[in-house]
Design a protein around this motif. Structure first.
Motif, short mmCIF file in Angstrom:
data_model
loop_
_atom_site.label_atom_id
_atom_site.label_comp_id
_atom_site.label_asym_id
_atom_site.label_seq_id
_atom_site.Cartn_x
_atom_site.Cartn_y
_atom_site.Cartn_z
N VAL A 4 42.61 40.01 48.51
CA VAL A 4 43.89 39.86 47.83
C VAL A 4 44.54 38.32 48.51
O VAL A 4 44.82 37.51 47.59
N ALA A 5 44.14 38.27 49.61
CA ALA A 5 44.79 37.05 50.30
C ALA A 5 44.01 35.73 49.69
O ALA A 5 44.46 34.46 49.67
N ASP A 6 42.66 36.03 49.63
CA ASP A 6 41.74 34.85 49.20
C ASP A 6 41.69 34.65 47.48
O ASP A 6 40.99 34.05 47.04
N GLN A 7 42.39 35.43 46.89
CA GLN A 7 42.57 35.49 45.57
C GLN A 7 41.14 35.90 44.82
O GLN A 7 40.90 35.33 43.79
N GLN A 8 40.48 36.77 45.45
CA GLN A 8 39.16 37.13 44.90
C GLN A 8 39.30 38.19 43.75
O GLN A 8 38.38 38.57 43.18
N VAL A 9 40.48 38.74 43.79
CA VAL A 9 40.53 39.82 42.75
C VAL A 9 41.83 39.59 41.87
O VAL A 9 42.87 38.91 42.16
N ASP A 10 41.82 40.13 40.61
CA ASP A 10 42.87 39.81 39.78
C ASP A 10 43.85 40.95 40.00
O ASP A 10 45.17 40.76 39.50
N LEU B 163 48.62 40.95 40.62
CA LEU B 163 48.87 40.36 41.90
C LEU B 163 49.71 38.79 41.46
O LEU B 163 49.91 38.66 40.38
N HIS B 164 50.23 38.33 42.49
CA HIS B 164 51.29 37.10 42.07
C HIS B 164 50.23 35.96 41.36
O HIS B 164 50.92 35.44 40.30
N HIS B 165 48.88 35.82 41.68
CA HIS B 165 48.20 34.75 40.87
C HIS B 165 47.90 35.26 39.78
O HIS B 165 47.11 34.40 38.95
N THR B 166 47.96 36.57 39.10
CA THR B 166 47.05 37.09 38.24
C THR B 166 47.95 36.64 36.85
O THR B 166 49.32 36.37 36.87
N ASP B 167 47.16 36.08 35.91
CA ASP B 167 47.46 35.56 34.63
C ASP B 167 48.87 36.66 34.03
O ASP B 167 48.44 37.64 33.96
N ARG B 168 49.87 36.19 33.78
CA ARG B 168 50.93 36.99 33.24
C ARG B 168 50.48 37.72 31.83
O ARG B 168 50.70 39.03 31.59
N ALA C 210 48.10 40.44 32.49
CA ALA C 210 48.68 41.41 33.18
C ALA C 210 49.31 42.13 32.05
O ALA C 210 49.19 43.70 32.00
N LYS C 211 49.96 41.51 31.31
CA LYS C 211 50.69 42.37 30.17
C LYS C 211 49.54 43.16 29.24
O LYS C 211 49.86 44.46 28.99
N THR D 164 49.40 47.16 28.97
CA THR D 164 49.35 47.91 27.48
C THR D 164 48.06 48.70 27.33
O THR D 164 48.36 49.72 26.78
N ALA D 165 46.95 48.29 27.71
CA ALA D 165 45.85 49.12 27.57
C ALA D 165 45.82 50.28 28.48
O ALA D 165 45.51 51.36 27.81
N LEU D 166 46.18 50.15 29.80
CA LEU D 166 46.57 51.27 30.61
C LEU D 166 47.25 52.20 29.90
O LEU D 166 46.92 53.56 29.95
N LEU D 167 48.38 51.81 29.49
CA LEU D 167 49.43 52.96 29.06
C LEU D 167 48.96 53.57 27.84
O LEU D 167 49.13 54.52 27.54
N GLY D 168 48.25 52.72 27.04
CA GLY D 168 47.70 53.43 25.64
C GLY D 168 46.29 54.28 25.83
O GLY D 168 45.87 54.66 24.88
N MET D 169 45.91 54.24 26.95
CA MET D 169 44.44 54.60 27.14
C MET D 169 44.57 56.18 27.15
O MET D 169 45.58 56.78 27.55
#
Ligand code: ADP
Length: 597
Positions: free
Chosen positions: A79-85, A247-252, A255-256, A260-265
Motif C-alpha cells: 500500500v505504501a508503495d502504491q502497488q495495489v489499487d 486507497l488514497h491513490h485509487t481512481d475515484r 472505486a465507485k 457498485t459491482a460489489l454491492l450488486g454482486m
C-alpha cells in the motif's frame, strides 16, 4: 483428406485469430490490482478470492482484476508503495491503513452465518475442559497462552482487549506462545499441555468439531458470552467482518464502479457477499485501548513524544497566546495613548477654565471699579462733607481755646463730633476699599437682609443726594443663602446703579428704589424696582447680552456679569416690567436654607 486438411487449417486459423483477438482484448483491458491479506498462505487465499476476481471481471468487462497475496507487513508495504489499487484485509489492518494512508472502506464482507456483518469476528479463549482452576479470563494471570500471531485479529487481539479489561496484560501471563498459521497449531499446543489456554478465532472450535477433527466437549470457552444471532461461543465482543478497501491513490471513478459491482454482486459459491461498509469504530477503540497499531504512540508518554504528537496543539496554543499578547500590548498601547490624550485634554480644559475664571474675576473687578468710577464724582463730595465738618470742629476748638471760651464739656462734645465724622469718612473709605479689592471668589453663609443693607449703605454713601430706598422684607430670620458676599453685593450695586441711571430724568425727590426680599420654599428672592425710563421689547430681549448698552459711556457688561454671578450661585436673574407704573424690575432668585443651630 485434402478437404479435411483444409477444414483443419481453417479451424486453426479461426482459433489463432480468436486467440489473438482475445489476447489483445485482455491486453487492452485496464488492470486493477487487489492486495489480499493471505494469512493462511497464498494457496488458501487464492481458493477464497479467485471467484471474487472472476465475478468482478464479469460485472466490469472493461477491467482485469489481478489478485496479489501478502502477509500483514508486506501488504502494508504494498500500500505504501502504491502497488495495489484495493485491499481486502481484516478490520484491524484496515483501521491502521485508514489512519496512516487515508484508506476508506467501500464494502464489508457479509457471511450468511452471522446476523450482522458488523458483528462477525471475535475470539474464543479455550482451555481444556478439566481445568477447573481456570473459569474466566481473569484466571489466566500467570498462565501460559497460545495464540496465532501478535497481529492476528480474531486469533489474538480481540481476546487481548478482553484480557486487558480484566487486568491481565501480556506481561501478566507466564508466557505467550505464538504458533503462526494454521490456527489449529494453537489448539494442538493446548491439547498437548504445553499451554494452559489458546486463543482461537470465534467459530473455529465449532467448525473443527463439525468436521470431526476434535471433540468439542474436551474444551471449554472462558468467560463465554452470548451475542444475539451469533452461532458460536465467544470470549470477546464482536467486530465487523473484513472490508474491501479503496486507497488514497485509487481512481475515484474506479472505486465507485467496484463498489457498485460489489454491492450488486450475487453471493459467491461459499455463500459470502458484499454489503454496505460497516462501522469500524470499535476496532479503533480496540487499538486505542491496547495502545497498538495506529495508537502505539499512546505508549510513549515522554514529553518529546507528547510534543511530537501534539505539536499542532502547542503551535495553536502558542499562536493563540501570541495573538493574545499582541492584542494585550495593542490594547495597552491604545489605552496609554488615549489616557495621555485625555490627560492632555483635561489639562487643556483646566487651563482654559483657569483662564476663563481669571478673566471673569478680572471682568468682575473691572465692573466694580467701573461702578466706583461712575459714582466717584459724588463720592468726593461725600468725603468732603465729614472732612469739612472735622475741620470746622477743629477750627472752632482752636478759636475757643485762644479766646479762653471753653469748657471741658464743650471740648469733649467737639472731640466726639470730630471722631464721629472721622469714623463716617473712614467707613466710606473702608467700604470702597473692600468693594474694590481684587480677590478669588469664596462661598459662605450670608443673611440676605444684611447683604441688602450693606449694599444700600455703600450705594447711598457714594451719592448725594442718594435715591430713596423702600425696603420690604418678609424673610424668616434664620434664612441664609450660600455665596460670595462681595459678588452678591456687586450684583445689587449694579442693579441700583442701573436704576439710578434710568431715573436721571426725574427730579431727585422722585428717584425711588423699592426693594422686596421674600422667601418662597427653598428660594429667596430680592427684587429691585425703579421708576425710571424702562425698556422697550427689543431692548428687553438683548438686555443680558454682553456689550448691550444704551448709555453713551456704558460698557454693556454689568448685567451679563451679574447674570453669570447669579448663575454661578445656582440662581437666576430675571428682568420684567412692573405690574403698575413706569420703570423696571430685576429679580434675583437664589437657593436658600435655614441657619442650623
Ligand atoms: P451699562 O450700564 O454699562 O450700559 P449694563 O449691562 O448694566 O451695562 O446695562 C445694559 C443696558 O441695560 C443699559 O445700557 C440700559 O439700556 C439697560 N438697563 C439696565 N438696567 C436698566 C433699568 N433699570 N432701566 C432701564 N434700562 C436699564
Amino acid at each position: 483428406m485434402s478437404r479435411l486438411a483444409s477444414l483443419a487449417s481453417r479451424a486453426l486459423a479461426i482459433f489463432v485469430v480468436l486467440w489473438l483477438g482475445l489476447a489483445q482484448a485482455r491486453a487492452e483491458r485496464s488492470e486493477v490490482r487487489i492486495g489480499v491479506l493471505a494469512y493462511q498462505g497464498e494457496v488458501a487465499a487464492a481458493e477464497d478470492w479467485t471467484p471474487l476476481a472472476a465475478a468482478l471481471e464479469l460485472a466490469l468487462p472493461g477491467r482485469q482484476f489481478v489478485l496479489r497475496y501478502f502477509g500483514l507487513q508486506e501488504l502494508w508495504q504494498a500500500v505504501a508503495d502504491q502497488q495495489v489499487d484495493f485491499v481486502i484485509t481484516h478490520g484491524g489492518q484496515y483501521v491502521a491503513l485508514e489512519s496512516r494512508f487515508g484508506a476508506s472502506r467501500i464494502a464489508t464482507l457479509e457471511d450468511p452465518r452471522f446476523a450482522s456483518p458488523g458483528k462477525a469476528l471475535g475470539s474464543a479463549v479455550v482451555v481444556r475442559a478439566e481445568r477447573q482452576d481456570i473459569v474466566n479470563l481473569a484466571d489466566l494471570a500467570g498462565k501460559r497462552l497460545a495464540a496465532v500471531a501478535p497481529d492476528a485479529f480474531g486469533g489474538y487481539l480481540a481476546a487481548l482487549r478482553e484480557l486487558d479489561e480484566v487486568g491481565v496484560g501480556p506481561g501478566d501471563l507466564a508466557t505467550i506462545d505464538f504458533t503462526g498459521f494454521p490456527m489449529q497449531k494453537a489448539l494442538q499446543e493446548l491439547t498437548e499441555g504445553r499451554v494452559d489456554a489458546a486463543v482461537l478465532r470465534a467459530c473455529m472450535l465449532e467448525e473443527l468439531a463439525a468436521a470431526g477433527s476434535i471433540d468439542a466437549t474436551a474444551f471449554r470457552v472462558l468467560s463465554s458470552r452470548a451475542e444475539n444471532g451469533f452461532p458460536c461461543q465467544l470470549s470477546s465482543r464482536l467486530y465487523p467482518d473484513w472490508p474491501f478497501v479503496s486507497l488514497h491513490h485509487t481512481d475515484r471513478a474506479l472505486a465507485k464502479e467496484v463498489a457498485t459491482a460489489l454491492l450488486g454482486m450475487a453471493p459467491l459459491p461459499d455463500g459470502v457477499a458484499w454489503t454496505v461498509p460497516a462501522d469500524y469504530q470499535d476496532v479503533h477503540a480496540l487499538y486505542r485501548e491496547l495502545k497498538i497499531g495506529p495508537y502505539a504512540y499512546l505508549r510513549d508518554t515522554t514529553l518529546l513524544a507528547w510534543l511530537k504528537r501534539l505539536w499542532w496543539v502547542f503551535v495553536g496554543l502558542f499562536l493563540i497566546f501570541a495573538a493574545g499578547v499582541v492584542h494585550a500590548v495593542r490594547v495597552e498601547h491604545q489605552v496609554a495613548a488615549r489616557t495621555e490624550a485625555l490627560r492632555k485634554a483635561l489639562a487643556e480644559r483646566d487651563a482654559a477654565q483657569a483662564r476663563i475664571q481669571a478673566q471673569q474675576q478680572e471682568a468682575e473687578h473691572l465692573s466694580r471699579l467701573s461702578i466706583l468710577g461712575e459714582l466717584s464724582s459724588t463720592l468726593a463730595h461725600e468725603l468732603t462733607q465729614p472732612l469739612a465738618s472735622i475741620a470746622n470742629f477743629a477750627h472752632s476748638m482752636v478759636r475757643r481755646l485762644d479766646s479762653g471760651r471753653y469748657t471741658p464739656e464743650l471740648l469733649a462734645g467737639a472731640s466726639r463730633d470730630i471722631a464721629s465724622e472721622a469714623e463716617r469718612a473712614g467707613g466710606i473709605v473702608q467700604r470702597i476699599r473692600s468693594f474694590s479689592k481684587k480677590r478669588v471668589a469664596i462661598r459662605q453663609d450670608c443673611a440676605p437682609d444684611e447683604l441688602v443693607d450693606e449694599a444700600v449703605a455703600l450705594f447711598c454713601s457714594m451719592l448725594a443726594p442718594p435715591p430713596e430706598f423702600k425696603i420690604v422684607s418678609d424673610l424668616p430670620p434664620a434664612t441664609l443663602i450660600e455665596g460670595d458676599p462681595l459678588q452678591l453685593q456687586q450684583v445689587l450695586l449694579n442693579l441700583f446703579k442701573n436704576a439710578w441711571d434710568a431715573m436721571q430724568a426725574l427730579p431727585s425727590a422722585q428717584r425711588r428704589i423699592d426693594l422686596e426680599i421674600r422667601r418662597y420654599d427653598s428660594r429667596c428672592t430680592i427684587r429691585v424696582r425703579d421708576y425710571g425710563c424702562g425698556l422697550d421689547d427689543a431692548q428687553m430681549a438683548s438686555l443680558f447680552e454682553a456689550f448691550f448698552t444704551t448709555k453713551p459711556d456704558g460698557l454693556g457688561l454689568g448685567l451679563s456679569i451679574c447674570k453669570s454671578i447669579i448663575e454661578a450661585h445656582a440662581g437666576r436673574l430675571v428682568a420684567s416690567r412692573p405690574d403698575k407704573g413706569p420703570g423696571m424690575c430685576f429679580t434675583v432668585h437664589l437657593p436658600a436654607h435655614e441657619r442650623t443651630a
